[in-house]
Structure formats: structure tokens, C-alpha cells
Write a protein that holds these residues in place. Structure first.
Motif, PDB file in Angstrom:
ATOM      1  N   GLN A 315      54.247  24.068  65.090  1.00 38.37           N
ATOM      2  CA  GLN A 315      52.899  24.467  64.705  1.00 38.37           C
ATOM      3  C   GLN A 315      51.854  23.881  65.662  1.00 38.37           C
ATOM      4  OE1 GLN A 315      52.145  23.615  60.489  1.00 38.37           O
ATOM      5  NE2 GLN A 315      54.345  23.658  60.058  1.00 38.37           N
ATOM      6  N   GLY A 316      52.344  23.184  66.689  1.00 38.26           N
ATOM      7  CA  GLY A 316      51.433  22.570  67.648  1.00 38.26           C
ATOM      8  C   GLY A 316      50.870  21.238  67.195  1.00 38.26           C
ATOM      9  N   VAL A 317      51.546  20.611  66.236  1.00 39.93           N
ATOM     10  CA  VAL A 317      51.085  19.324  65.709  1.00 39.93           C
ATOM     11  C   VAL A 317      52.018  18.220  66.196  1.00 39.93           C
ATOM     12  CG1 VAL A 317      50.644  17.965  63.619  1.00 39.93           C
ATOM     13  CG2 VAL A 317      50.153  20.430  63.639  1.00 39.93           C
ATOM     14  N   GLU A 318      51.462  17.224  66.843  1.00 40.72           N
ATOM     15  CA  GLU A 318      52.265  16.107  67.338  1.00 40.72           C
ATOM     16  C   GLU A 318      52.500  15.104  66.202  1.00 40.72           C
ATOM     17  OE1 GLU A 318      52.115  12.459  70.630  1.00 40.72           O
ATOM     18  OE2 GLU A 318      50.573  14.024  70.637  1.00 40.72           O
ATOM     19  N   VAL A 319      53.748  14.671  66.074  1.00 37.59           N
ATOM     20  CA  VAL A 319      54.121  13.698  65.041  1.00 37.59           C
ATOM     21  C   VAL A 319      54.299  12.339  65.711  1.00 37.59           C
ATOM     22  CG1 VAL A 319      55.828  13.022  63.315  1.00 37.59           C
ATOM     23  CG2 VAL A 319      55.245  15.448  63.607  1.00 37.59           C
ATOM     24  N   PRO A 320      53.417  11.385  65.435  1.00 33.76           N
ATOM     25  CA  PRO A 320      53.518  10.067  66.076  1.00 33.76           C
ATOM     26  C   PRO A 320      54.594   9.205  65.430  1.00 33.76           C
ATOM     27  CG  PRO A 320      51.691  10.076  64.546  1.00 33.76           C
ATOM     28  CD  PRO A 320      52.255  11.470  64.532  1.00 33.76           C
ATOM     29  N   ASP A 321      54.970   8.135  66.106  1.00 37.02           N
ATOM     30  CA  ASP A 321      55.854   7.147  65.494  1.00 37.02           C
ATOM     31  C   ASP A 321      55.075   6.396  64.423  1.00 37.02           C
ATOM     32  OD1 ASP A 321      58.013   7.772  67.087  1.00 37.02           O
ATOM     33  OD2 ASP A 321      57.505   6.290  68.610  1.00 37.02           O
ATOM     34  N   PRO A 322      55.737   5.998  63.344  1.00 40.51           N
ATOM     35  CA  PRO A 322      55.033   5.250  62.298  1.00 40.51           C
ATOM     36  C   PRO A 322      54.662   3.847  62.760  1.00 40.51           C
ATOM     37  CG  PRO A 322      57.377   5.384  61.790  1.00 40.51           C
ATOM     38  CD  PRO A 322      57.147   6.255  62.991  1.00 40.51           C
ATOM     39  N   LEU A 323      53.588   3.334  62.194  1.00 41.56           N
ATOM     40  CA  LEU A 323      53.170   1.964  62.483  1.00 41.56           C
ATOM     41  C   LEU A 323      54.060   0.957  61.763  1.00 41.56           C
ATOM     42  CD1 LEU A 323      49.326   2.537  61.991  1.00 41.56           C
ATOM     43  CD2 LEU A 323      50.520   2.311  64.182  1.00 41.56           C
ATOM     44  N   GLN A 324      54.496   1.337  60.572  1.00 41.45           N
ATOM     45  CA  GLN A 324      55.391   0.492  59.789  1.00 41.45           C
ATOM     46  C   GLN A 324      56.229   1.380  58.888  1.00 41.45           C
ATOM     47  OE1 GLN A 324      53.566  -2.226  56.991  1.00 41.45           O
ATOM     48  NE2 GLN A 324      55.473  -3.285  56.529  1.00 41.45           N
TER      49      GLN A 324
END
Length: 575
Positions: A315-324
Motif C-alpha cells: 500500500q506504499g506504507v513503510e513499516v519501521p522496526d519497533p522501539l521496544q
């Protein structure tokens, strides 16, 4: 949870207020001025590859699934107590296969998603849920919305615990109770003494025997501890740098292709609106929850991120790594050893009542979600049992102060007798072919009562028994055959009758196998085979008498044998 300048409150245990109408925790929240967030109904589902499921297909399969549940209820009513020995999973799978309406790969994946959701609600595998009683608490569901409490349910606990003295880091290993009061022994040997004690440890701890009771708990309570199911739900809580998912929904689901993995990250809860930060929770239910216990946390988080990226990156949405990230391990947590209870095959709602019974003439009391047949597996159920036991403790304390007696009325209903019957036939007095017998009265009296159980192991046996109860069995015959053939006799079906000891002995001597025994039973003795309810109240007295005789003989044999017997694993909990 904290990271990158963000913080959020995550409920790793109970998280949802299930119904607000009359829910005492909802009342407490209002009294404290705490807002509640309604969990919105919208819940889109995504295929294993991350593409969205067609809403029309989703709706159609959900309708079929609900139809199967309705049909299962009708069949259960027709089958009577025979349903006690069948799992809900067995019945639903048989209905699905015989219906043929769910056949494509996507339809099967969707159906399995709904089974995973069922296993989440019950914290148990569908193959272990009692077909007869898995939903026995449904009539008592709280009405109204399902809600999150912003800031987490810890706010309720903190408010209720205010000014209550609580001692931490004291692991209880022994509870002694008797006429003079109670002693609670903790790690290091320190002993707390009191007039009474209330035990609220989870059912998993009681099942594991982590606390030694002196004297040992009554046999009926030990039996119920073993029979009730205590399942598992695990979670992965992830705090992200920002919200990348849709904020107009609170839940979304993900399908899997492997039925044994159907509960693996099958449902996501968005806590962004209530947690104070961009928090997402992935749920792990059913068989997957057990496998999750040994999965390294880094692998679990990687799997969740793979699912999320499969859904959102197209969908063109970047999924970042979680902070915790935090992964629960409720099954191996020594203070829980599971999540919450369910009615397993062989158990019933009566077992919740038995767990709730006090022992030691009003010295030791029990509370917790596994001690309420009306509201098990809920936070409000646990809360209500605490209020219940506060009242019971007060009643007994007052009775002792005024030297009056508290009158008990133990459960003697038909369902309790049905549960006893299942237990008694675990060790029958006679077994031959598909027949087993429990004997009552004196061995010297040929007219003393006996109860016969016949296992319906296949179509041939069913047709033979129909001569005894032709009209009753006719409507159930096709279902019995489907269940037997599909599950290869793993699910057993039984019919019963009352006999005399002499008739049981004569039946055992009949030659020619089960067919000849059935012919002798129905034609020569003129006996009719019926379901459990067909035995009538007269059989209940016989069942209670046999149970009392066995308890008496077990007590005479000495406590060491009793301890050996109750330490054995319960077969029905593993079936």
C-alpha cells in the motif's frame, strides 16, 4: 513500554472489559472517573500474502461458521449426554466436511481463522473444548460494548489496592488448614498465621501442584482441578516510532495456510488510541500459543514484522522496526502456568462450583476466574468471586463468633452425577468387549445395582443397539457414524442402562462377541439402552452410592495411595 521519546501502557494479561452492562469493573472505572474506549467492530482480514480478503467472501464464510455453531447446538440437544464425550472441534469439523460449502483454499483459511478466534476466546484448543458445555456460561454474558481502559487495567488494580497491605516476593509453597486456623508457609520458611485464608492462585498453579495443602484437598476438588481446562494465550506487544496502520479501526486479522498455525499472530489490536503511544499487539492462540513458548523473542518479532510489511508495504506504507517489544510466556510463568480456564472434554460447569467450595470447615477459601461457572475466563468474573468470598469469610467468621453453624448445600444436581459417572467408568469393575460395568451394593447380593456402559464403536454396533432404543437413536445415527468414521473412533459415544449384579455377570458370560451380548441384553433381558439423561433420577442415587463406597475404600487404604492416585495425569485433559 518506552523508547525513542514514546511511552505506552500495554496489558500483557487481561485487556478487554467484556460487556459494560452490569459489569462491576465498568462500574469501578466510572466511579474513578476513568473513560472507556469501545472496541470498534470493523476488523478487516488479510491473506497469507498480505492482500486483503474480499469482504463478501469474508462475510459468507463467517455466516457459514455461525450456521455450523447453530447446527452444533441443535445436534448437541438431540444427542443428550452423549455429547459430553465429544470435543467441539470434532463436531465442527464433521459439520464442515459433511456440508461441503467451504471448499476453496481461501474459504478453509477463513474458517480456520474463526476457529483460531474461538480458541482465543476459550484459551484452549477446539479439540479439547467440551462439545456439551464449552459455552455453558453464555446466558450470563454481560451486555453492552467491549472496551479498552485507556492507560491499562493496572489503573483499576492500583485503585482497588490503595491502603491494602500487600507483601511482595513471598512465594507460598505450603498451606496448612484445620480447626484452629491456617498457616501459610513461604520461601525461606517464614510462616503467616491467621483464622482464615483466601487462595486465588491461577488454576494452572493448582494443576501443577506448586502449593502443598495440608491436609490434602478433598478428592472432588482435586478431580475438578484436573478436569477443567486451563489454556494459553500469548501476546507480542510492540511500541513503534509512529502509527503506520489505519486509525479508524481497533482490530485486523491475518490468515495462515497451515491449520496448526492458524492462531499465530491471527489478530492485531491497535492500542494507539488508548495506550498513550503507537502500540500494536499481536495475539497468539491455540496450538500456536504453545509453540510460541519456545520461540526466541527476536524470531517472533521478525515474523510479526514480516506479516505487517506484507500487508502495508504494497500500500506504499513503510513499516519501521519497533522501539521496544515484549513477548509473553504465560505457559511457563511459574505464577500462572497458563492464561485462563475453559470447560474441557469430560468437565462441566459443576467443576467451577466445586473449585469455589471452601474447605476445612470454613478455614480455607478459593476465588479467581476458575471458580465461577457464570463468568469464567473474564476479569469481572475474577473480581466477582473476590466479593463472593469476602461475604463467605464474613459469614463463617460471624458464625464462629456467635457459635452458630453454617449450613452448606453441596451440589447434587443431575449434571454433577453425570460428571461422577464419567469418573467412575475410568476404573470399571467389569470390562468385556465394548461393555463396561460399575457395581454397587454388596458383592454377596445378586440383586444389588449395577450400571452398564456400551461404547458405540461403529455402524454395526449402532444397528444392534437400536433394537433397544430404536426411536431415540434413529435421529442421531448419521451424526454418530460421521463422527466415528471421520475421527477414527478417537471420540467415543456411549449408551447406558441399569442392571442387577447378577444380570451383569450373566451378560459377561455370553459368547459370540458384542453382537450376541447386545441381542441377549435387549431380547433376553428386555433392557433398553439410553443416553445418560435416560437413566433417570434413580440412577443418580446409585451413582452417588458407588462414588461414596469408592471414596470410603480409598480412605481406608491410607493416604499414601491417595497421593499416588491424584498425582497421575488426567487422561481427558490430554485428549
Amino acid at each position: 513500554m518506552e523508547g525513542g521519546g514514546h511511552s505506552a501502557a500495554a496489558d500483557l494479561g487481561g485487556s478487554v472489559l467484556t460487556g459494560t452492562f452490569g459489569n462491576p469493573l465498568g462500574v469501578v472505572a466510572k466511579q474513578l472517573g476513568l473513560p472507556m474506549h469501545k472496541i470498534r467492530d470493523k476488523c478487516p482480514l488479510y491473506r497469507p500474502d498480505g492482500s486483503p480478503v474480499d469482504p463478501e467472501v469474508d462475510k459468507e464464510v463467517e455466516g457459514t461458521y455461525n450456521k455450523f455453531l447453530d447446527n452444533a447446538s441443535h445436534l448437541r440437544a438431540a444427542m443428550g449426554d452423549v455429547a459430553m464425550d465429544i470435543s467441539l472441534g470434532a463436531a465442527l469439523e464433521t459439520l464442515r466436511q459433511s456440508d461441503g460449502g467451504i471448499s476453496s483454499e481461501e474459504e478453509i483459511n477463513l474458517f480456520n481463522w474463526h476457529i483460531a478466534n474461538l480458541e482465543y476466546a476459550n484459551a484452549g484448543l477446539s479439540s479439547r473444548l467440551s462439545f456439551a458445555f464449552w459455552d455453558q456460561d453464555d446466558p450470563y454474558d454481560m451486555g453492552g460494548d467491549h472496551c479498552f481502559l485507556p492507560g491499562g487495567n493496572g489503573r483499576l488494580v492500583q485503585a482497588l489496592a490503595e491502603n491494602v497491605p500487600i507483601v511482595y516476593e513471598r512465594t507460598v509453597h505450603t498451606i496448612r488448614y484445620g480447626g484452629d486456623g491456617v498457616q501459610v508457609v513461604v520461601n525461606g520458611g517464614q510462616v503467616y498465621e491467621g483464622d482464615m485464608a483466601l487462595c486465588t492462585v491461577p488454576l494452572g498453579v493448582l494443576k501443577n501442584g506448586g502449593i502443598k495443602f495440608v491436609p490434602e484437598l478433598p478428592q472432588r476438588k482435586l478431580d475438578s482441578i484436573k478436569k477443567l481446562g486451563f489454556g494459553l494465550l500469548n501476546k507480542v506487544a510492540m511500541l513503534f516510532p509512529h502509527v503506520f496502520w489505519s486509525t479508524d479501526l481497533d482490530t485486523f486479522g491475518h490468515l495462515t495456510e497451515n491449520p496448526s498455525h492458524r492462531g499465530e499472530f491471527f489478530l492485531f489490536y491497535s492500542y494507539a488510541t488508548v495506550a498513550g503511544g503507537p502500540l500494536l499487539m499481536a495475539l497468539v492462540a491455540g496450538e500456536a500459543a504453545h509453540n510460541f513458548e519456545t520461540t526466541p523473542p527476536t524470531d517472533a518479532v521478525s515474523s510479526v514484522l514480516q506479516i505487517l510489511r506484507g500487508i502495508y508495504e504494497p500500500q506504499g506504507v513503510e513499516v519501521p522496526d519497533p522501539l521496544q517489544s515484549v513477548c509473553t510466556r504465560w505457559g511457563t510463568d511459574s505464577f500462572s502456568l497458563g492464561s485462563y480456564s475453559h470447560v474441557a472434554v469430560g468437565a462441566s460447569g459443576d467443576d467451577y462450583d466445586i473449585l469455589a467450595e471452601s474447605v476445612g470447615d470454613g478455614r480455607l477459601f478459593f476465588a479467581g476466574e476458575a471458580t465461577t461457572r457464570r463468568y469464567p475466563a473474564t476479569m469481572h468474573g475474577a473480581f466477582i468471586t473476590g466479593v463472593r468470598e469476602a461475604a463467605n469469610i464474613n459469614i463463617h467468621a460471624t458464625a464462629r463468633a456467635t457459635k452458630t453453624k453454617v449450613v452448606k448445600s453441596p451440589s447434587t444436581n443431575a449434571q454433577a452425577c453425570a460428571t461422577l459417572l464419567v469418573d467412575l467408568f475410568r476404573q470399571p469393575d467389569l470390562e468385556f468387549g465394548s461393555f463396561s460395568v460399575i457395581l454397587g451394593g454388596k458383592a454377596s447380593d445378586p440383586k444389588s445395582p449395577a450400571i452398564l456402559k456400551v461404547e458405540l464403536g461403529g455402524p454395526q454396533k449402532k444397528s444392534a443397539t437400536e433394537g433397544g432404543k430404536k426411536e431415540q437413536h434413529h435421529s442421531n445415527k448419521s451424526l454418530f457414524q460421521q463422527l466415528q468414521s471421520h475421527f477414527n473412533q478417537q471420540q467415543q459415544l456411549f449408551v447406558y442402562t441399569l442392571l442387577s449384579r447378577q444380570q451383569a455377570m450373566e451378560l459377561r458370560e455370553v459368547r459370540g462377541g458384542d453382537e450376541m451380548r447386545l441381542h441377549y441384553l435387549c431380547e433376553t433381558l428386555g433392557v433398553k439402552l439410553v443416553g445418560r439423561k435416560g437413566l433417570g433420577p434413580g440412577a443418580d442415587a446409585v451413582i452417588a452410592s458407588i462414588k461414596a463406597d469408592r471414596n470410603s475404600s480409598r480412605t481406608k487404604s491410607g493416604p499414601s495411595k491417595l497421593r499416588v492416585r491424584v498425582s497421575k495425569p488426567q487422561p481427558s485433559a490430554k485428549s
